[in-house]
Motif scaffolding. Structure first.
Motif, PDB file in Angstrom:
ATOM      1  N   SER A   1      64.447   6.013 -60.111  1.00 47.50           N
ATOM      2  CA  SER A   1      64.140   5.448 -61.422  1.00 47.50           C
ATOM      3  C   SER A   1      63.830   3.962 -61.305  1.00 47.50           C
ATOM      4  CB  SER A   1      65.319   5.656 -62.369  1.00 47.50           C
ATOM      5  OG  SER A   1      65.115   4.932 -63.576  1.00 47.50           O
ATOM      6  N   ARG A   2      62.855   3.531 -62.079  1.00 44.87           N
ATOM      7  CA  ARG A   2      62.549   2.094 -62.097  1.00 44.87           C
ATOM      8  C   ARG A   2      63.119   1.430 -63.349  1.00 44.87           C
ATOM      9  NH1 ARG A   2      57.534   1.605 -65.086  1.00 44.87           N
ATOM     10  NH2 ARG A   2      56.511   3.635 -65.303  1.00 44.87           N
ATOM     11  N   ASN A   3      64.083   2.095 -63.952  1.00 49.52           N
ATOM     12  CA  ASN A   3      64.721   1.535 -65.136  1.00 49.52           C
ATOM     13  C   ASN A   3      66.091   0.925 -64.830  1.00 49.52           C
ATOM     14  OD1 ASN A   3      62.612   2.262 -66.914  1.00 49.52           O
ATOM     15  ND2 ASN A   3      63.380   4.374 -66.989  1.00 49.52           N
TER      16      ASN A   3
ATOM     17  N   ASN B   1      61.686   9.547 -55.784  1.00 48.01           N
ATOM     18  CA  ASN B   1      61.085   8.955 -56.990  1.00 48.01           C
ATOM     19  C   ASN B   1      62.171   8.282 -57.834  1.00 48.01           C
ATOM     20  OD1 ASN B   1      59.009   8.206 -58.715  1.00 48.01           O
ATOM     21  ND2 ASN B   1      59.140  10.105 -59.931  1.00 48.01           N
TER      22      ASN B   1
ATOM     23  N   SER C   1      59.987  11.910 -66.487  1.00 42.12           N
ATOM     24  CA  SER C   1      60.829  11.457 -65.384  1.00 42.12           C
ATOM     25  C   SER C   1      59.989  10.976 -64.210  1.00 42.12           C
ATOM     26  CB  SER C   1      61.754  12.587 -64.941  1.00 42.12           C
ATOM     27  OG  SER C   1      62.522  12.204 -63.826  1.00 42.12           O
TER      28      SER C   1
ATOM     29  N   ALA D   1      58.555   7.694 -64.956  1.00 43.64           N
ATOM     30  CA  ALA D   1      59.593   6.661 -65.064  1.00 43.64           C
ATOM     31  C   ALA D   1      60.133   6.263 -63.702  1.00 43.64           C
ATOM     32  CB  ALA D   1      60.745   7.155 -65.942  1.00 43.64           C
ATOM     33  N   GLY D   2      59.646   6.900 -62.631  1.00 42.70           N
ATOM     34  CA  GLY D   2      60.092   6.595 -61.280  1.00 42.70           C
ATOM     35  C   GLY D   2      59.203   5.552 -60.618  1.00 42.70           C
TER      36      GLY D   2
END
Length: 471
Positions: A103-105, A101, A34, A37-38
């Motif tokens: 999510s960059r998804n 943080n 996680s 993924a941030g």
């Protein structure tokens, strides 16, 4: 004799401990996954330091600026390593997004913005740019719904990065050199300033040949607008200001609006900002836009609607806004104000009779006989006037405006069509014009004459139109 433990005997304590270790491992792995993924890890890797040791500058965003800032960020992204834009979902502030943080998804959201009358482009709604622009420290830019945030290693780095983004936006400004109208977009923002949107306006092209005015009048008009544009550099070098105010005044229908259209198209290097009707209440925002997009031509139609003499004006807010903006631009601003009115005597004298606000007034007269002859030639396209006695008609239209003459020709053509004329070009007769004049003057009355522009002498009756004495 010793007992052998059963094959299915289970040590529950050992199994429980093993399961707990597995769960802890999974949770730890999930936390690690996680975290990576941030957005925080990629931002810190890009900056080369923890993001908390950087500096953030936030610039509030007006909605009309979004397309230009987007184009600027895209240009800088392409000039860097063209890393993909990171979607920021519902986040509108960079610091809270990094602290959480985020999510960059998330998918990158886009909206559509016009870039001209006929073209548009998709624009990021909320996205994160990782930029490595030559000459600048690595920085991060977040274009959100409400602001542009810049994160860089130091405050100086962030300021330099912001300055570069704004410079790129100015260079790529889609509004420069266009014909624009300002409209309110919503309530005031956090800084108390009302947001507004810019709309491209389709202003018909008008050639010089379409302008029917005495030559000396048109020369004065062109000198005070086109001449200033042509010789702006020479004037600046000589220490002369290029901010200028011109007032067009005269009866209705004499061509003031037509001339403003001609001038707008004759000055392609100028951004034209139109204020008419309900746009007049946005005079302050329009002038601010002119300052940003100069050289600019600000056209205020029927300026008397907001600039009546304060003794007769119950609400002077817009009047003061206009005068304050004209004064605030200063003499060095490359902005020309073009004001029109049918009622010059009703204007506030502090506006109309003060150099520095209105520097030149130009009176548009009703056409003389020569101008009426030129108007007749202009409006005969598609018509056959071989059966019309032009001389008496020229005499009878003395005091008529170009708008009145245009409507006269249209009315005569309609009457010819009603009597069954089918020829091409359409053949008109003197009787068609007689009937058209009678309908416009007698049935239209003073209202039609005022709307279309016709000099109504109190004691002339209808005799001036060739209909004999008034009963």
């Amino acid at each position: 004799m010793s007992r052998v433990p059963p094959l299915l005997a289970v040590d529950f304590a050992t199994v429980g401990a093993a399961v707990a270790l597995v769960l802890i491992g999974l949770v730890a792995a999930g936390v690690v996954v996680s975290y990576f993924a941030g957005v925080s890890p990629v931002v810190e890797k890009h900056l080369g330091r923890p993001w908390k040791r950087g500096a953030v500058i936030t610039r509030p965003l007006l909605q009309w600026e979004r397309v230009n800032l987007f184009l600027a960020l895209e240009a800088l992204r392409e000039a860097s390593d063209a890393r993909p834009v990171i979607g920021m979902g519902y986040w509108n502030e960079l610091t809270p997004a990094l602290a959480a943080n985020a999510s960059r998804n998330a998918p990158v959201e886009y909206t559509v913005r016009a870039t001209s009358l006929s073209r548009s482009t998709k624009v990021v709604v909320s996205g994160l740019y990782l930029l490595a622009t030559p000459g600048l420290a690595p920085f991060v830019a977040m274009l959100s719904r409400t602001a542009l945030d810049i994160l860089a290693p130091t405050a100086d780095d962030a300021q330099k990065a912001l300055d570069r983004v704004l410079a790129e936006a100015r260079e790529r400004n889609v509004y420069r050199g266009q014909v624009l109208m300002v409209e309110q977009a919503g309530p005031a923002g956090a800084d108390g300033e009302p947001d507004f949107q810019i709309r491209f306006h389709d202003l018909p092209a008008v050639s010089r040949d379409q302008i029917i005015l005495p030559d000396e009048v048109l020369q004065v008009v062109e000198r005070n607008v086109i001449g200033l544009l042509t010789h702006a550099d020479t004037l600046r070098k000589a220490g002369r200001g290029t901010r200028h105010g011109v007032l067009f005044h005269g009866p209705p229908g004499v061509g003031k609006t037509l001339v403003t259209k001609y001038l707008a198209r004759a000055c392609p290097a100028y951004t034209v900002i139109l204020l008419t009707g309900r746009q007049l209440r946005l005079v302050r925002e329009s002038c601010q836009l002119a300052r940003l997009l100069q050289p600019a031509l600000v056209v205020i139609e029927d300026v008397d609607l907001i600039a009546l003499d304060r003794a007769d004006n119950p609400d002077t807010t817009l009047l003061h806004d206009l005068m304050d903006q004209m004064d605030g631009l200063g003499t060095k601003a490359d902005v020309i104000f073009l004001l029109t009115t049918n009622r010059p005597r009703m204007l506030e004298r502090a506006l109309a009779a003060r150099p520095g606000r209105v520097d030149q007034a130009v009176y548009f007269p009703l056409p003389d006989r020569d101008c009426r002859r030129r108007l007749f030639e202009h409006f005969t396209h598609g018509l056959d006037l071989s059966a019309v006695e032009a001389g008496p008609l020229l005499d009878r239209t003395e005091g008529a405006s170009p708008a009145f003459v245009e409507e006269l020709f249209r009315k005569a053509a309609l009457l010819a069509a009603e009597r069954g004329e089918k020829s091409h070009p359409l053949r008109l007769t003197t009787a068609d014009f007689d009937s058209a004049l009678r309908e416009l003057v007698e049935f239209g009355g003073a209202l039609t004459r005022n709307l279309l522009g016709f000099r109504d002498e109190p004691d002339s009756g209808n005799a001036g139109m060739g209909f004999g004495p008034r009963n």
